[in-house]
Scaffold this active site. Structure first.
Site, PDB file in Angstrom:
ATOM      1  N   ARG A  54     -45.282  60.372-113.601  1.00  0.00           N
ATOM      2  CA  ARG A  54     -46.308  61.260-113.008  1.00  0.00           C
ATOM      3  C   ARG A  54     -47.081  60.486-111.943  1.00  0.00           C
ATOM      4  NH1 ARG A  54     -51.075  61.636-115.252  1.00  0.00           N
ATOM      5  NH2 ARG A  54     -50.348  61.660-117.399  1.00  0.00           N
ATOM      6  N   TYR A 106     -50.456  83.187 -95.106  1.00  0.00           N
ATOM      7  CA  TYR A 106     -49.519  83.508 -96.183  1.00  0.00           C
ATOM      8  C   TYR A 106     -50.263  84.174 -97.351  1.00  0.00           C
ATOM      9  CZ  TYR A 106     -46.452  82.745-100.165  1.00  0.00           C
ATOM     10  OH  TYR A 106     -45.714  82.921-101.298  1.00  0.00           O
ATOM     11  N   ASP A 178     -51.540  74.313 -92.442  1.00  0.00           N
ATOM     12  CA  ASP A 178     -50.279  74.588 -93.105  1.00  0.00           C
ATOM     13  C   ASP A 178     -49.240  74.707 -91.986  1.00  0.00           C
ATOM     14  OD1 ASP A 178     -48.031  75.745 -94.240  1.00  0.00           O
ATOM     15  OD2 ASP A 178     -49.174  76.913 -95.683  1.00  0.00           O
ATOM     16  N   LYS A 203     -39.129  75.207 -97.517  1.00  0.00           N
ATOM     17  CA  LYS A 203     -38.660  75.885 -96.319  1.00  0.00           C
ATOM     18  C   LYS A 203     -37.838  74.930 -95.429  1.00  0.00           C
ATOM     19  CE  LYS A 203     -40.791  79.178 -98.272  1.00  0.00           C
ATOM     20  NZ  LYS A 203     -42.145  79.024 -98.623  1.00  0.00           N
TER      21      LYS A 203
HETATM   22  N1  PLP Z   1     -47.343  78.233 -96.950  1.00  0.00           N
HETATM   23  C1  PLP Z   1     -46.576  79.090 -96.261  1.00  0.00           C
HETATM   24  C2  PLP Z   1     -46.836  79.288 -94.794  1.00  0.00           C
HETATM   25  C3  PLP Z   1     -45.561  79.803 -96.904  1.00  0.00           C
HETATM   26  O1  PLP Z   1     -44.812  80.670 -96.193  1.00  0.00           O
HETATM   27  C4  PLP Z   1     -45.353  79.590 -98.290  1.00  0.00           C
HETATM   28  C5  PLP Z   1     -44.299  80.337 -99.008  1.00  0.00           C
HETATM   29  O2  PLP Z   1     -43.676  81.224 -98.481  1.00  0.00           O
HETATM   30  C6  PLP Z   1     -46.176  78.689 -98.976  1.00  0.00           C
HETATM   31  C7  PLP Z   1     -47.153  78.021 -98.282  1.00  0.00           C
HETATM   32  C8  PLP Z   1     -45.992  78.452-100.456  1.00  0.00           C
HETATM   33  O3  PLP Z   1     -44.914  77.606-100.685  1.00  0.00           O
HETATM   34  P1  PLP Z   1     -44.063  77.610-102.052  1.00  0.00           P
HETATM   35  O4  PLP Z   1     -43.344  78.908-102.123  1.00  0.00           O
HETATM   36  O5  PLP Z   1     -43.176  76.411-101.890  1.00  0.00           O
HETATM   37  O6  PLP Z   1     -45.034  77.455-103.181  1.00  0.00           O
END
Ligand code: PLP
Length: 387
Positions: A54, A106, A178, A203
């Site tokens: 961890r 998101y 992000d 992604k």
């Molecule tokens: N940030 C963005 C811009 C996203 O499109 C997503 C998921 O689609 C996330 C964060 C969350 O990521 P995760 O699905 O890996 O938890």
């Protein structure tokens, strides 16, 4: 070779070499999967740098070093999902603190902010960050964080990051971007004065739709210390097998991103010239409101496109998506294969309906994650689906 430190390597070299290298044990050229929970100590406190997985694991450490190098940061931290990474940033705050966030973000992030952290005592303001007057009016002495998405999900808007950083720095407010949609191949927020870069590694970084993971990268020592503490204390870490897959994904990030951008560019132009299409959102098109900012901030326009067919009903929109053969109807994005999604009922279902309507996330909006297949085949698929 002396000059080939991380600082001087170009992106493609960093993607393949930074953070990894022949393994100290057997000399494996790729960092192996250290599938171990704990590590032998010679005496209490005397060990080879690892005590418990961890706290630290060699496969995760290689991935975190590689991500830090690609984002021009000092430290990277990986989490069990993108949302766990977002969550770790919000744990830097305490009840009473305020956050100013972009409106177009998101749905999962919006849900975490409003359904988990608002009841816990944080206050969120969702605004158009490009409206300087609104931004300055919203900042208070309690504002601790400004949250951006570059480009945003699903309409691919850009934030004037320089304006935000200027306002934040003079007030000692943290800034987080992000950057999932851009990936470090297109954009390095830390170079623009941002404090924390956030990624859903699921992604483009992983790139093969086979791993769920998140990451944060910083270059401020105080933030690195606090995020390391949160990562270790909360324990939302990814397993070594997933770290291995993400590391393998990173090694081809530059090659994949080039093709994602090339294919999406062709498809966006084709869609924008098609009478069966009402509106196309792609930052590479001069008609997109974020085009000038994208051209200034990004090194390419990315692989994501949103569009609205001219046939303006929800049902007809869904039928178009059902007719697509190569674009798989699925959540997520950024993998080698093309996907299509319906933001209003999928990724952004968590946003209140009025908010979705105000933003332009209509029931007729389709989001494409353009893969790295042959662009002509992808156009043929869209052509038959649009009819
Ligand atoms: N940030 C963005 C811009 C996203 O499109 C997503 C998921 O689609 C996330 C964060 C969350 O990521 P995760 O699905 O890996 O938890």
């Amino acid at each position: 070779m002396a000059m080939l430190t991380k600082r001087f390597m170009k992106f493609a070299t960093k993607a393949i070499h930074a953070g990894t290298g022949p393994d100290a044990g057997a000399g494996a050229v790729v960092t192996p999967v250290y599938q171990a929970a704990t590590y032998a100590q010679q005496r209490p406190g005397k060990h080879k740098g690892y005590t418990y997985s961890r706290t630290g694991n060699p496969t995760r450490a290689a991935l975190e070093a590689s991500l830090a190098a690609l984002e021009n940061g000092s430290d990277g931290f990986c989490f069990g999902s993108g949302m766990a990474a977002v969550d770790a940033v919000l744990r830097l705050l305490k009840p009473g603190d305020e956050v100013v966030a972009t409106r177009d973000l998101y749905g999962g992030t919006f849900r975490l902010m409003t359904k988990v952290y608002e009841p816990y005592g944080l206050k969120f303001h969702f605004i158009d960050l490009n409206d300087e007057a609104v931004l300055l009016r919203t900042l208070t002495e309690r504002t601790r964080l400004i949250w951006m998405e570059m480009p945003s999900n699903p309409l691919l808007y850009l934030t004037d990051i320089e304006q935000v950083v200027l306002a934040a720095k003079s007030r000692e407010i943290l800034t987080a971007v992000d950057s999932t949609f851009a990936s470090p191949y297109l954009f390095n927020p830390l170079d623009w004065g941002i404090d924390i870069v956030v990624h859903s590694v699921t992604k483009y970084l992983g790139g093969h739709s086979d791993t769920v993971m998140g990451a944060l990268v910083v270059k401020r020592e105080d933030l690195a210390d606090r995020l390391r503490f949160i990562q270790i204390s909360g324990g939302a870490i990814p397993g070594p097998q997933d770290c291995f897959l993400a590391l393998r994904g990173l090694k081809t990030l530059h090659v994949r991103m080039q093709r994602h951008c090339e294919n999406a560019g062709k498809i966006a132009v084709w869609l924008s010239e098609n009478p069966a299409v009402k509106r196309v959102y792609y930052p590479g098109l001069p008609s997109h409101p974020g085009h000038a900012l994208a051209a200034r901030l990004l090194r390419g326009f990315g692989g994501m496109i949103s569009f609205e067919p001219a046939a303006g009903t929800r049902e007809e929109t869904i039928r178009i998506m059902e007719r697509l053969q190569l674009f798989v109807l699925a959540e997520s994005l950024g993998g080698v294969e093309s996907l299509c999604a319906h933001p209003a009922s999928m990724s952004h279902a968590g946003l209140p309906e009025e908010e979705r309507a105000a933003l332009g996330i209509h029931d007729t909006l389709i989001r494409l994650s353009v893969g790295i297949e042959d662009a002509d085949d992808l156009v043929t698929d869209l052509k038959q689906a649009l009819g």
